[in-house]
Design a protein around this motif. Structure first.
Motif, PDB file in Angstrom:
ATOM      1  N   ASN A 131       0.833  -1.198   0.000  1.00 12.93           N
ATOM      2  CA  ASN A 131       0.000   0.000   0.000  1.00 12.93           C
ATOM      3  C   ASN A 131       0.871   1.252   0.000  1.00 12.93           C
ATOM      4  OD1 ASN A 131      -1.488   2.243   1.623  1.00 12.93           O
ATOM      5  ND2 ASN A 131      -3.114   0.919   0.788  1.00 12.93           N
ATOM      6  N   CYS A 132       1.896   1.259   0.840  1.00  6.65           N
ATOM      7  CA  CYS A 132       2.802   2.412   0.896  1.00  6.65           C
ATOM      8  C   CYS A 132       3.576   2.560  -0.412  1.00  6.65           C
ATOM      9  CB  CYS A 132       3.778   2.283   2.064  1.00  6.65           C
ATOM     10  SG  CYS A 132       3.183   3.024   3.598  1.00  6.65           S
ATOM     11  N   LYS A 133       4.011   1.437  -0.977  1.00  6.39           N
ATOM     12  CA  LYS A 133       4.722   1.513  -2.259  1.00  6.39           C
ATOM     13  C   LYS A 133       3.842   2.178  -3.308  1.00  6.39           C
ATOM     14  CE  LYS A 133       7.371  -2.697  -1.688  1.00  6.39           C
ATOM     15  NZ  LYS A 133       7.505  -4.079  -2.121  1.00  6.39           N
ATOM     16  N   LYS A 134       2.581   1.776  -3.339  1.00  4.35           N
ATOM     17  CA  LYS A 134       1.663   2.299  -4.345  1.00  4.35           C
ATOM     18  C   LYS A 134       1.424   3.798  -4.135  1.00  4.35           C
ATOM     19  CE  LYS A 134      -2.703   1.201  -6.580  1.00  4.35           C
ATOM     20  NZ  LYS A 134      -3.867   0.318  -6.613  1.00  4.35           N
ATOM     21  N   ILE A 135       1.181   4.202  -2.888  1.00  6.21           N
ATOM     22  CA  ILE A 135       0.886   5.613  -2.608  1.00  6.21           C
ATOM     23  C   ILE A 135       2.123   6.478  -2.853  1.00  6.21           C
ATOM     24  CG2 ILE A 135       1.310   5.693  -0.104  1.00  6.21           C
ATOM     25  CD1 ILE A 135      -1.769   7.230  -1.542  1.00  6.21           C
ATOM     26  N   LEU A 136       3.311   5.975  -2.492  1.00 10.88           N
ATOM     27  CA  LEU A 136       4.536   6.744  -2.728  1.00 10.88           C
ATOM     28  C   LEU A 136       4.863   6.827  -4.217  1.00 10.88           C
ATOM     29  CD1 LEU A 136       6.862   5.741   0.240  1.00 10.88           C
ATOM     30  CD2 LEU A 136       5.638   7.892  -0.110  1.00 10.88           C
ATOM     31  N   LYS A 137       4.585   5.763  -4.948  1.00 14.72           N
ATOM     32  CA  LYS A 137       4.806   5.806  -6.393  1.00 14.72           C
ATOM     33  C   LYS A 137       3.945   6.909  -7.011  1.00 14.72           C
ATOM     34  CE  LYS A 137       4.751   3.041 -10.578  1.00 14.72           C
ATOM     35  NZ  LYS A 137       4.457   1.757 -11.192  1.00 14.72           N
ATOM     36  N   MET A 138       2.696   6.988  -6.580  1.00 15.26           N
ATOM     37  CA  MET A 138       1.825   8.050  -7.091  1.00 15.26           C
ATOM     38  C   MET A 138       2.355   9.419  -6.678  1.00 15.26           C
ATOM     39  SD  MET A 138      -2.089   6.634  -6.887  1.00 15.26           S
ATOM     40  CE  MET A 138      -2.056   5.843  -5.306  1.00 15.26           C
ATOM     41  N   PHE A 139       2.786   9.526  -5.422  1.00 16.32           N
ATOM     42  CA  PHE A 139       3.317  10.797  -4.913  1.00 16.32           C
ATOM     43  C   PHE A 139       4.548  11.219  -5.708  1.00 16.32           C
ATOM     44  CE2 PHE A 139       6.256  13.043  -2.068  1.00 16.32           C
ATOM     45  CZ  PHE A 139       5.493  14.170  -1.790  1.00 16.32           C
ATOM     46  N   PHE A 140       5.503  10.298  -5.903  1.00 15.94           N
ATOM     47  CA  PHE A 140       6.727  10.619  -6.632  1.00 15.94           C
ATOM     48  C   PHE A 140       6.450  10.951  -8.093  1.00 15.94           C
ATOM     49  CE2 PHE A 140       8.984   7.796  -3.354  1.00 15.94           C
ATOM     50  CZ  PHE A 140       9.282   8.879  -2.554  1.00 15.94           C
ATOM     51  N   ASN A 141       5.377  10.402  -8.636  1.00 15.67           N
ATOM     52  CA  ASN A 141       4.986  10.701 -10.016  1.00 15.67           C
ATOM     53  C   ASN A 141       4.062  11.909 -10.100  1.00 15.67           C
ATOM     54  OD1 ASN A 141       6.442   8.693 -11.423  1.00 15.67           O
ATOM     55  ND2 ASN A 141       4.982   7.169 -10.744  1.00 15.67           N
ATOM     56  N   ARG A 142       3.924  12.615  -8.986  1.00 16.85           N
ATOM     57  CA  ARG A 142       3.143  13.861  -8.899  1.00 16.85           C
ATOM     58  C   ARG A 142       1.674  13.687  -9.299  1.00 16.85           C
ATOM     59  NH1 ARG A 142       7.456  17.776  -8.417  1.00 16.85           N
ATOM     60  NH2 ARG A 142       9.307  17.018  -9.398  1.00 16.85           N
ATOM     61  N   ILE A 143       1.125  12.536  -8.923  1.00 22.40           N
ATOM     62  CA  ILE A 143      -0.299  12.301  -9.141  1.00 22.40           C
ATOM     63  C   ILE A 143      -1.058  13.182  -8.142  1.00 22.40           C
ATOM     64  CG2 ILE A 143      -2.151  10.562  -9.088  1.00 22.40           C
ATOM     65  CD1 ILE A 143      -0.027  10.036 -11.280  1.00 22.40           C
ATOM     66  N   PRO A 144      -2.057  13.930  -8.577  1.00 18.92           N
ATOM     67  CA  PRO A 144      -2.804  14.792  -7.649  1.00 18.92           C
ATOM     68  C   PRO A 144      -3.489  13.979  -6.538  1.00 18.92           C
ATOM     69  CG  PRO A 144      -3.400  15.236  -9.940  1.00 18.92           C
ATOM     70  CD  PRO A 144      -2.540  14.025  -9.955  1.00 18.92           C
ATOM     71  N   TYR A 145      -3.615  14.604  -5.383  1.00 20.56           N
ATOM     72  CA  TYR A 145      -4.247  13.927  -4.247  1.00 20.56           C
ATOM     73  C   TYR A 145      -5.674  13.499  -4.577  1.00 20.56           C
ATOM     74  CZ  TYR A 145      -0.311  14.985  -1.221  1.00 20.56           C
ATOM     75  OH  TYR A 145       0.940  15.029  -0.665  1.00 20.56           O
TER      76      TYR A 145
END
Length: 187
Positions: A131-145
């Motif tokens: 779950n953390c990997k997925k959320i951080l991947k989105m964060f690092f790829n600048r996916i909007p909240y």
């Protein structure tokens, strides 16, 4: 693709047949990446050579283990070197009277340290939850909240932000606990 030791030993032993095969298999991807990212064919050749040299020297000294496949590892080294090169070029200021030269050895040493930092980061990332990997991947790829909320099924952006914060904190803790952290931080 061959196992990792195949190419590492080829580099150490300067086995021209195996190194030629390495070029045939790996160089086109590096070239394509650099051409897409403000580079030239000549830049790709330089970066590829520097990366092979860095890997060879490091392997002679440390006999390190590559946890991914060799091709992916080499590509990551090349990508990191090119990113550093682009960042260094952005900061160059030229003056007709003064020209600052960067020493090749210093640049290779910095690239090696950066690669070791990247390896530490990647290893710590593997230790956190999926779950953390997925959320951080989105964060690092600048996916909007807002997209994170939708994708992860959270109730609000606040929950997504808190989750990103907690996952980053967990990743940071794992990195700082690693015995390599202090030496890589000080450089």
């Amino acid at each position: 693709m061959k196992d990792n030791s195949y190419y590492l030993e080829a580099l150490i032993n300067q086995d021209s047949k195996k190194i030629k095969k390495l070029y045939e298999e790996c160089f086109p991807k590096v070239e394509k990446f650099l051409l897409k990212n403000k580079g030239t064919f000549h830049d790709a050749e330089d970066i590829f050579q520097k990366a092979l040299l860095q890997i060879t020297i490091r392997y002679q000294k440390e006999k390190f283990i590559i946890k991914s496949n060799f091709e992916a590892y080499l590509f990551t080294v090349c990508r990191n070197m090119w990113r550093r090169e682009l960042n260094a070029n952005k900061n160059w200021v030229t003056n007709n009277d003064v020209v600052a030269l960067n020493e090749e050895e210093f640049n290779l040493a910095e690239a090696l340290v950066e690669q070791k930092r990247w390896e530490l980061f990647a290893e710590a990332l593997e230790l956190i939850s999926e779950n953390c990997k997925k959320i951080l991947k989105m964060f690092f790829n600048r996916i909007p909240y807002t997209k994170m909320v939708e994708e992860m099924g959270y109730n609000s952006e606040t929950v997504a932000r808190q989750r990103v914060f907690k996952c980053k904190a967990k990743l940071t803790t794992l990195i700082k606990k690693d015995k390599r952290y202090k030496s890589l931080k000080e450089i």
